[in-house]
Design a protein around this motif. Structure first.
Motif, mmCIF file in Angstrom:
data_model
loop_
_atom_site.group_PDB
_atom_site.id
_atom_site.type_symbol
_atom_site.label_atom_id
_atom_site.label_comp_id
_atom_site.label_asym_id
_atom_site.label_seq_id
_atom_site.Cartn_x
_atom_site.Cartn_y
_atom_site.Cartn_z
ATOM 1 N N VAL A 123 0.836 -1.205 0.000
ATOM 2 C CA VAL A 123 0.000 0.000 0.000
ATOM 3 C C VAL A 123 0.870 1.253 0.000
ATOM 4 N N ILE A 124 1.998 1.206 0.722
ATOM 5 C CA ILE A 124 2.970 2.297 0.728
ATOM 6 C C ILE A 124 4.328 1.713 0.362
ATOM 7 N N PRO A 125 5.323 2.558 0.013
ATOM 8 C CA PRO A 125 6.624 2.038 -0.422
ATOM 9 C C PRO A 125 7.316 1.183 0.630
ATOM 10 N N LYS A 126 8.187 0.275 0.163
ATOM 11 C CA LYS A 126 8.973 -0.560 1.064
ATOM 12 C C LYS A 126 9.817 0.312 1.990
ATOM 13 N N GLY A 127 9.973 -0.157 3.217
ATOM 14 C CA GLY A 127 10.801 0.565 4.174
ATOM 15 C C GLY A 127 10.054 1.583 4.998
ATOM 16 N N LEU A 128 8.766 1.774 4.707
ATOM 17 C CA LEU A 128 7.957 2.719 5.463
ATOM 18 C C LEU A 128 6.892 1.989 6.279
ATOM 19 N N ILE A 129 6.589 2.531 7.418
ATOM 20 C CA ILE A 129 5.480 2.068 8.252
ATOM 21 C C ILE A 129 4.531 3.251 8.423
ATOM 22 N N LEU A 130 3.279 3.029 8.140
ATOM 23 C CA LEU A 130 2.283 4.081 8.328
ATOM 24 C C LEU A 130 1.319 3.627 9.422
ATOM 25 N N LEU A 131 1.268 4.379 10.489
ATOM 26 C CA LEU A 131 0.272 4.163 11.534
ATOM 27 C C LEU A 131 -0.835 5.186 11.306
ATOM 28 N N ARG A 132 -2.031 4.697 11.023
ATOM 29 C CA ARG A 132 -3.136 5.567 10.605
ATOM 30 C C ARG A 132 -4.121 5.742 11.753
ATOM 31 N N LEU A 133 -4.286 6.980 12.180
ATOM 32 C CA LEU A 133 -5.188 7.292 13.290
ATOM 33 C C LEU A 133 -6.413 8.032 12.768
ATOM 34 N N ILE A 134 -7.570 7.639 13.239
ATOM 35 C CA ILE A 134 -8.833 8.284 12.870
ATOM 36 C C ILE A 134 -9.446 8.900 14.122
ATOM 37 N N PRO A 135 -9.246 10.196 14.360
ATOM 38 C CA PRO A 135 -9.899 10.851 15.509
ATOM 39 C C PRO A 135 -11.412 10.898 15.302
ATOM 40 N N THR A 136 -12.144 10.860 16.387
ATOM 41 C CA THR A 136 -13.597 10.976 16.333
ATOM 42 C C THR A 136 -14.062 11.970 17.392
ATOM 43 N N ALA A 137 -15.339 12.291 17.349
ATOM 44 C CA ALA A 137 -15.908 13.210 18.339
ATOM 45 C C ALA A 137 -15.990 12.582 19.720
ATOM 46 N N THR A 138 -15.819 11.261 19.816
ATOM 47 C CA THR A 138 -15.924 10.598 21.118
ATOM 48 C C THR A 138 -14.593 10.554 21.864
ATOM 49 N N HIS A 139 -13.491 10.855 21.205
ATOM 50 C CA HIS A 139 -12.204 10.823 21.888
ATOM 51 C C HIS A 139 -12.097 11.971 22.900
ATOM 52 N N THR A 140 -11.244 11.765 23.884
ATOM 53 C CA THR A 140 -11.041 12.762 24.937
ATOM 54 C C THR A 140 -9.607 13.282 24.883
ATOM 55 N N MET A 141 -9.359 14.390 25.583
ATOM 56 C CA MET A 141 -7.999 14.919 25.655
ATOM 57 C C MET A 141 -7.075 13.940 26.378
ATOM 58 N N GLU A 142 -7.634 13.188 27.331
ATOM 59 C CA GLU A 142 -6.816 12.169 28.004
ATOM 60 C C GLU A 142 -6.381 11.091 27.012
ATOM 61 N N ASP A 143 -7.311 10.659 26.132
ATOM 62 C CA ASP A 143 -6.955 9.687 25.103
ATOM 63 C C ASP A 143 -5.785 10.191 24.268
ATOM 64 N N ILE A 144 -5.842 11.464 23.907
ATOM 65 C CA ILE A 144 -4.812 12.043 23.036
ATOM 66 C C ILE A 144 -3.471 12.100 23.755
ATOM 67 N N GLU A 145 -3.451 12.535 25.001
ATOM 68 C CA GLU A 145 -2.189 12.629 25.744
ATOM 69 C C GLU A 145 -1.565 11.250 25.961
ATOM 70 N N VAL A 146 -2.384 10.266 26.305
ATOM 71 C CA VAL A 146 -1.877 8.904 26.494
ATOM 72 C C VAL A 146 -1.280 8.387 25.185
ATOM 73 N N THR A 147 -1.943 8.669 24.087
ATOM 74 C CA THR A 147 -1.476 8.215 22.781
ATOM 75 C C THR A 147 -0.167 8.893 22.386
ATOM 76 N N LEU A 148 -0.070 10.192 22.616
ATOM 77 C CA LEU A 148 1.162 10.911 22.280
ATOM 78 C C LEU A 148 2.346 10.363 23.079
ATOM 79 N N ASP A 149 2.147 10.096 24.344
ATOM 80 C CA ASP A 149 3.220 9.528 25.166
ATOM 81 C C ASP A 149 3.616 8.139 24.662
#
Length: 418
Positions: A366-392
């Motif tokens: 789907v993408i070129p060799k040697g690359l990893i794509l982590l695809r995130l889909i934010p929604t209206a149900t996510h919280t700021m805590e979810d985002i901070e935990v994910t960033l860490d």
């Protein structure tokens, strides 16, 4: 003569060869529990960034109530038969009128499934003398629709205006020889990269070239534009889109899709869309559910506002921490890392098991060799805590990737599939 299945036994394909170690975890995973920002995977709670429920409608109590009432009244079979024969109702027509009005088109027509309907629309729009010009990064449903075309087709470099114009010149010369026309196809939002299609620039090319524009706006509908009418509204060129397509499977959290255009074009399509002429009508409970969801999209702007609050927080947080999220201009949030497929597997397992983060993994082809794509889909149900935990968590897995931890962990896997 060879056995037809010889090639299958010999080569499972670029993804299929990983099935014995990937299936059930990295591919075909089983998320459980109510659709929300947090679900269950492998027996534990995870923050879910892999569900296209942009506006948080999938498990909204008002939506669940209407869906349940419609199922109780009509069951899951009504109406029986194709629309042209016995599956036509006033509510199907009502939904089409409201969808057309919402996306500022004269008429609309319901499709049972987005993938199937998109293919069939392309097939119905062109004949063997016509020429298709489409983005090389187009979704598989577009590519498969183009494959049905018996005439010429040209791909242009993704969102590259010089390439678009060069291919329009080629298409114009050929169409003049065949006596056909030209169909240009773009996505409103490209689902992997998150980039919007260059719709405004493509529409401007109509001053120089004669063509019609078909836009697949699966990820733009409900998320972009002042009212949520999509990428065309966002870019101020909705009237320049000749045939507009969107699915219910993203913002409306349901099943089905629609196309919209001038009434005369829609009258033609509804009598020539093979996938609809010869298929059972969209179930009544889905039609009633879509009417409710569309009403909420129109009357509850706070849903889209909350979505974009989360999108901006996630994307700005990733950029501040030095992550490459490409040039996304939508809710789709790609995170690009460098590594092999075995490293990607080790990384994602660590992310899910030790950090409680579930997101989609995209690798070659789907993408070129040697690359990893982590695809995130934010929604209206996510919280700021979810985002901070994910960033860490992303900080931690990047450090482990860079230090070679995942390479060592995946060595046995890489050797087995070398």
């Amino acid at each position: 003569m060879k056995d037809l299945f010889d090639k299958i036994y010999a080569d499972k394909g670029p993804l299929g060869k990983w099935a014995s170690i990937a299936e059930g975890y990295f591919v075909f995973p089983k998320l459980e529990g109510p659709i929300s920002n947090r679900m269950r995977f492998n027996g534990r709670e995870v923050i879910t960034w892999s569900v296209n429920d942009y506006l948080g409608l999938a498990n909204h109590p008002e939506v669940r109530k209407v869906d349940a009432e419609a199922a109780a009244e009509y069951g899951s079979a009504y109406p029986m038969g194709a629309r042209m024969m016995s599956g036509h109702t006033d509510l199907h027509e009502q939904l089409e009128r409201e969808l057309a009005q919402f996306v500022d088109k004269e008429a609309a027509y319901l499709l049972n499934f987005g993938y199937q309907g998109c293919m069939s629309t392309i097939d119905a729009l062109v004949s063997k003398d016509d020429v298709i010009v489409y983005d090389v990064d187009a979704h598989a449903c577009i590519i498969d629709g183009v494959r049905l075309h018996q005439g010429k087709r040209f791909t242009y470099v993704h969102n590259d205006l010089d390439s678009i114009e060069k291919n329009l010149q080629r298409a114009t010369k050929l169409a003049e020889e065949t006596g056909g026309g030209i169909l240009v196809i773009s996505e409103g939002v490209f689902g992997m990269r998150g980039e919007q299609g260059k719709l405004k620039e493509i529409v401007a090319l109509k001053d120089k070239y004669k063509f019609r524009l078909f836009v697949d706006d699966a990820h733009g509908f409900g998320t972009l534009g002042k009212t949520g009418a999509g990428a065309g509204e966002e870019q101020g060129i909705q009237d320049g889109i000749d045939v507009y397509f969107a699915t219910f499977a993203k913002s409306l959290a349901s099943t089905g899709a629609f196309i919209a255009a001038d009434k005369e074009i829609m009258d033609y399509l509804k009598y020539n869309l093979r996938s609809q002429m010869f298929a059972k009508s969209l179930q009544m409970q889905l039609v009633i559910g879509a009417l409710k969801r569309l009403d909420m999209l129109r009357s509850m702007p706070e849903l889209k506002e909350k979505l974009w609050e989360n999108v901006n927080a996630l994307q700005s947080g990733l950029k501040k921490r030095g992550f490459d999220i490409g040039t996304t201009q939508s809710c789709v949030t790609p995170v690009y890392l460098k590594g092999s497929i075995p490293e990607a597997m080790a990384l994602v397992k660590d992310l899910r098991e030790n950090y409680g983060i579930f997101c989609s993994i995209v690798v070659y082809p789907v993408i070129p060799k040697g690359l990893i794509l982590l695809r995130l889909i934010p929604t209206a149900t996510h919280t700021m805590e979810d985002i901070e935990v994910t960033l860490d968590a992303f900080d931690a897995i990047r450090d482990r990737l860079d230090s070679g931890v995942y390479k060592r962990l995946s060595a046995a896997v890489a050797e087995a599939f070398a």
